[in-house]
Design an enzyme around this catalytic site. Structure first.
Site, mmCIF file in Angstrom:
data_model
loop_
_atom_site.group_PDB
_atom_site.id
_atom_site.type_symbol
_atom_site.label_atom_id
_atom_site.label_comp_id
_atom_site.label_asym_id
_atom_site.label_seq_id
_atom_site.Cartn_x
_atom_site.Cartn_y
_atom_site.Cartn_z
ATOM 1 N N TYR A 52 -88.999 -15.113 -59.527
ATOM 2 C CA TYR A 52 -89.540 -14.807 -60.871
ATOM 3 C C TYR A 52 -90.959 -15.390 -61.010
ATOM 4 O O TYR A 52 -91.636 -15.133 -61.992
ATOM 5 C CB TYR A 52 -88.677 -15.395 -61.995
ATOM 6 N N HIS A 110 -79.869 -16.010 -53.983
ATOM 7 C CA HIS A 110 -80.129 -14.942 -54.962
ATOM 8 C C HIS A 110 -79.342 -13.650 -54.680
ATOM 9 O O HIS A 110 -78.812 -13.042 -55.602
ATOM 10 C CB HIS A 110 -81.643 -14.656 -55.005
#
Ligand SMILES: NC(=O)c1ccc[n+]([C@@H]2O[C@H](COP(=O)([O-])OP(=O)(O)OC[C@H]3O[C@@H](n4cnc5c(N)ncnc54)[C@H](OP(=O)(O)O)[C@@H]3O)[C@@H](O)[C@H]2O)c1
Length: 280
Positions: A52, A110
């Site tokens: 991010y 992730h």
């Protein structure tokens, strides 16, 4: 200070609030201000990820906040391109440098990216980083039962949580049942389905009117009653407050089943099936 959000205990003894703040797209000064407002309102669990590109934003909010560091649960995630053991170790260190933190409370893989077949060595890196004190609790995202079973079989350590896509259009009933049977907590990403048409659904609207709540509050209460931790993202203080104001009412079984009944096989937002989807 702020509102108190109930907590649950993970299989390694760590406690986490049942609602946290998603931070995808919260960056820079505006991002810091949004995260600070959430902390003022009572949020203590803050989700982020290396990918991010906002670990620095989250770390800055931690430093500027008057909430003591030990009361916060800060999460980040290992990207697919750094799943080899050595790269995973240096990426965890880099994540900490970016946030200027001494430790992450939670660090998650992730995506499993099963075709790469490196998630087990990445998991070993998380285990070792935890032993070194760089991480308090280790978990994964988007892992299917077959991936979770391999982790425990090959390393002896099971994840504390699995963060998965979960919202009324994709309720993940079999995966949640598997987590429950194996003592792994479910954390819901995109719990509001990224504010898609679920927030205009007539049936949820009727339930919302009955309880004098918003559609988002009904959906987040549904997550809570399913036993899932949810991490709705909002940049707006008013919506952040709305999203944690769900502990003064309850949905009955009929209402829970009606919401769960909105699930469809193709209900994922972007068709990201962890068996085949890869993210680097
Ligand atoms: N592990 C993974 O693979 C993965 C994947 C996706 C996401 N995530 C994590 O999960 C977090 C949450 O998911 P998400 O950001 O995809 O989606 P989400 O939380 O379901 O929805 C966020 C959207 O809903 C809006 N919103 C929030 N509260 C609202 C309310 N009360 N009423 C109306 N609209 C509202 C937000 O707008 P405003 O900001 O304007 O309020 C934003 O547009 C992410 O931020 C990220 O941390 C993880």
């Amino acid at each position: 200070m702020g509102n108190t959000i109930p907590e649950i205990t993970l299989n390694d003894g760590m406690t986490v609030p049942v609602i946290g703040l998603g931070t995808y797209k919260l960056k820079g000064n505006e991002g810091v201000n949004s995260i600070l407002s959430a902390m003022d309102l009572g949020y203590r669990l803050i989700d982020s990820a290396y990918n991010y590109e906002n670990e620095g934003t989250v770390g800055e909010a931690v430093r500027r906040s008057s909430v003591p560091r030990e009361e916060l649960n800060i999460t980040s995630k290992l990207p697919g391109r750094y799943q080899s053991y050595d790269k995973a170790i240096t990426t965890i260190q880099e994540s900490l440098f970016r946030a200027n933190l001494d430790y992450y409370d939670l660090y998650l893989i992730h995506w499993p990216n099963p075709k790469q077949d490196t998630y087990v060595e990445a998991w070993q890196a998380l285990i070792d980083a935890k032993k070194e004190g760089l991480i308090r609790s280790i978990g994964v995202c988007n892992f299917l039962p077959e991936h979770l079973m391999r982790l425990e079989k090959e390393t002896g350590v099971k994840p504390s949580m699995n963060q998965i896509e979960l919202h009324p259009f994709f309720n993940q009933a079999p995966q949640r049942k598997w987590h429950e049977e194996n003592n792994i907590k479910t954390e819901s990403w995109s719990p509001l389905a990224r504010a898609n048409e679920v927030l205009q659904n007539d049936m949820i609207q009727q339930i919302a009117e009955h309880h004098n709540k918003s559609l988002s509050q009904i959906i987040l209460r549904w997550h809570y009653q399913l036993g899932a931790i949810s991490i709705p993202k909002s940049a707006s203080p008013a919506r952040q407050l709305e999203n944690i104001s769900i502990f003064d009412f309850a949905l009955d079984d009929t209402e829970m089943n009606m919401i769960s009944g909105l699930t469809r096989a193709d209900g994922r937002i972007n068709n990201q099936d962890p068996a085949t989807y890869e993210e680097f």
